[in-house]
Design a protein around this motif. Structure first.
Motif, mmCIF file in Angstrom:
data_model
loop_
_atom_site.group_PDB
_atom_site.id
_atom_site.type_symbol
_atom_site.label_atom_id
_atom_site.label_comp_id
_atom_site.label_asym_id
_atom_site.label_seq_id
_atom_site.Cartn_x
_atom_site.Cartn_y
_atom_site.Cartn_z
ATOM 1 N N VAL A 160 10.785 -8.550 2.800
ATOM 2 C CA VAL A 160 9.718 -8.206 1.861
ATOM 3 C C VAL A 160 9.760 -6.708 1.569
ATOM 4 N N GLY A 161 9.908 -5.900 2.591
ATOM 5 C CA GLY A 161 10.009 -4.448 2.394
ATOM 6 C C GLY A 161 11.197 -4.081 1.522
ATOM 7 N N ARG A 162 12.313 -4.750 1.723
ATOM 8 C CA ARG A 162 13.503 -4.507 0.889
ATOM 9 C C ARG A 162 13.224 -4.838 -0.569
ATOM 10 N N ALA A 163 12.546 -5.960 -0.794
ATOM 11 C CA ALA A 163 12.219 -6.373 -2.165
ATOM 12 C C ALA A 163 11.274 -5.366 -2.829
ATOM 13 N N ILE A 164 10.322 -4.861 -2.076
ATOM 14 C CA ILE A 164 9.390 -3.856 -2.614
ATOM 15 C C ILE A 164 10.140 -2.568 -2.942
ATOM 16 N N ARG A 165 10.994 -2.119 -2.018
ATOM 17 C CA ARG A 165 11.771 -0.885 -2.264
ATOM 18 C C ARG A 165 12.665 -1.032 -3.492
ATOM 19 N N GLU A 166 13.278 -2.193 -3.667
ATOM 20 C CA GLU A 166 14.115 -2.430 -4.858
ATOM 21 C C GLU A 166 13.271 -2.419 -6.132
ATOM 22 N N ALA A 167 12.106 -3.046 -6.078
ATOM 23 C CA ALA A 167 11.262 -3.159 -7.275
ATOM 24 C C ALA A 167 10.751 -1.804 -7.750
ATOM 25 N N ILE A 168 10.426 -0.918 -6.803
ATOM 26 C CA ILE A 168 9.900 0.392 -7.206
ATOM 27 C C ILE A 168 10.938 1.500 -7.044
ATOM 28 N N GLU A 169 12.168 1.095 -6.740
ATOM 29 C CA GLU A 169 13.320 2.002 -6.659
ATOM 30 C C GLU A 169 13.060 3.203 -5.745
ATOM 31 N N CYS A 170 12.891 2.885 -4.467
ATOM 32 C CA CYS A 170 12.646 3.957 -3.499
ATOM 33 C C CYS A 170 13.285 3.631 -2.151
ATOM 34 N N ALA A 171 13.398 4.653 -1.329
ATOM 35 C CA ALA A 171 13.895 4.477 0.031
ATOM 36 C C ALA A 171 12.742 4.243 1.007
ATOM 37 N N TYR A 172 11.610 4.908 0.752
ATOM 38 C CA TYR A 172 10.431 4.803 1.626
ATOM 39 C C TYR A 172 9.205 4.600 0.754
ATOM 40 N N PHE A 173 8.322 3.687 1.180
ATOM 41 C CA PHE A 173 7.098 3.477 0.407
ATOM 42 C C PHE A 173 5.882 3.679 1.284
ATOM 43 N N GLU A 174 4.759 3.899 0.619
ATOM 44 C CA GLU A 174 3.475 3.917 1.301
ATOM 45 C C GLU A 174 2.557 2.960 0.564
ATOM 46 N N VAL A 175 1.507 2.526 1.236
ATOM 47 C CA VAL A 175 0.580 1.560 0.664
ATOM 48 C C VAL A 175 -0.797 2.199 0.559
ATOM 49 N N VAL A 176 -1.426 2.034 -0.605
ATOM 50 C CA VAL A 176 -2.793 2.489 -0.826
ATOM 51 C C VAL A 176 -3.650 1.252 -1.034
ATOM 52 N N ARG A 177 -4.682 1.110 -0.245
ATOM 53 C CA ARG A 177 -5.614 -0.024 -0.385
ATOM 54 C C ARG A 177 -6.618 0.328 -1.472
ATOM 55 N N LEU A 178 -6.451 -0.262 -2.667
ATOM 56 C CA LEU A 178 -7.355 0.043 -3.779
ATOM 57 C C LEU A 178 -8.694 -0.663 -3.637
ATOM 58 N N THR A 179 -8.646 -1.943 -3.306
ATOM 59 C CA THR A 179 -9.860 -2.758 -3.140
ATOM 60 C C THR A 179 -9.582 -3.739 -2.009
ATOM 61 N N ASP A 180 -10.540 -4.593 -1.730
ATOM 62 C CA ASP A 180 -10.313 -5.647 -0.733
ATOM 63 C C ASP A 180 -9.272 -6.645 -1.215
ATOM 64 N N ALA A 181 -9.006 -6.665 -2.526
ATOM 65 C CA ALA A 181 -8.079 -7.643 -3.099
ATOM 66 C C ALA A 181 -6.723 -7.052 -3.485
ATOM 67 N N TRP A 182 -6.632 -5.738 -3.698
ATOM 68 C CA TRP A 182 -5.404 -5.147 -4.228
ATOM 69 C C TRP A 182 -4.899 -4.005 -3.372
ATOM 70 N N ASP A 183 -3.620 -4.069 -3.056
ATOM 71 C CA ASP A 183 -2.904 -2.946 -2.447
ATOM 72 C C ASP A 183 -1.891 -2.451 -3.462
#
Length: 126
Positions: free
Chosen positions: A29-52
């Motif tokens: 899953v992390g690999r798929a996220i990194r490919e989708a946003i074209e990065c080596a390292y990602f961080e997650v921001v919790r916007l709401t209880d429903a969306w990261d």
């Protein structure tokens, strides 16, 4: 396979859907996220209880400004600096495992993004 759809928003305002892989061995899953946003390292921001929102941890130094993601983050008081590059929206369970957005969550997020008062407006891929 579970329905694990995420939304990807580019700095140009293109919004598309991505099928996340099921949790599996390694960091699929992390690999798929990194490919989708074209990065080596990602961080997650919790916007709401429903969306990261996943973003490039090093994008501040190398990626173009993403006004759309920045505006959404400011709306929810979750970011304090401009965001750069593509971002990915999904959610997580109580254990921190990444989950896809429900159809209602995705529709609400699309409505939020297409309602931003930014020109050009967000363009939703079919």
């Amino acid at each position: 396979m579970m329905d694990r759809k995420a939304l990807v928003l580019t700095h140009t305002g293109q919004l598309s859907q991505l099928q996340l892989p099921d949790q599996g061995p390694g960091d699929v899953v992390g690999r798929a996220i990194r490919e989708a946003i074209e990065c080596a390292y990602f961080e997650v921001v919790r916007l709401t209880d429903a969306w990261d929102m996943w973003l490039d941890e090093e994008g501040l130094f190398s990626k173009p400004l993403n006004l759309y993601a920045t505006a959404l983050g400011y709306q929810y008081g979750r970011i304090y600096h401009p965001l750069r590059g593509a971002v990915l929206f999904a959610t997580a369970d109580a254990h921190g495992d990444t989950l896809g957005l429900t159809p209602d969550q995705a529709a609400a997020l699309r409505a939020q993004l297409t309602g931003l008062e930014i020109f050009p407006p967000v363009s939703v891929a079919s």
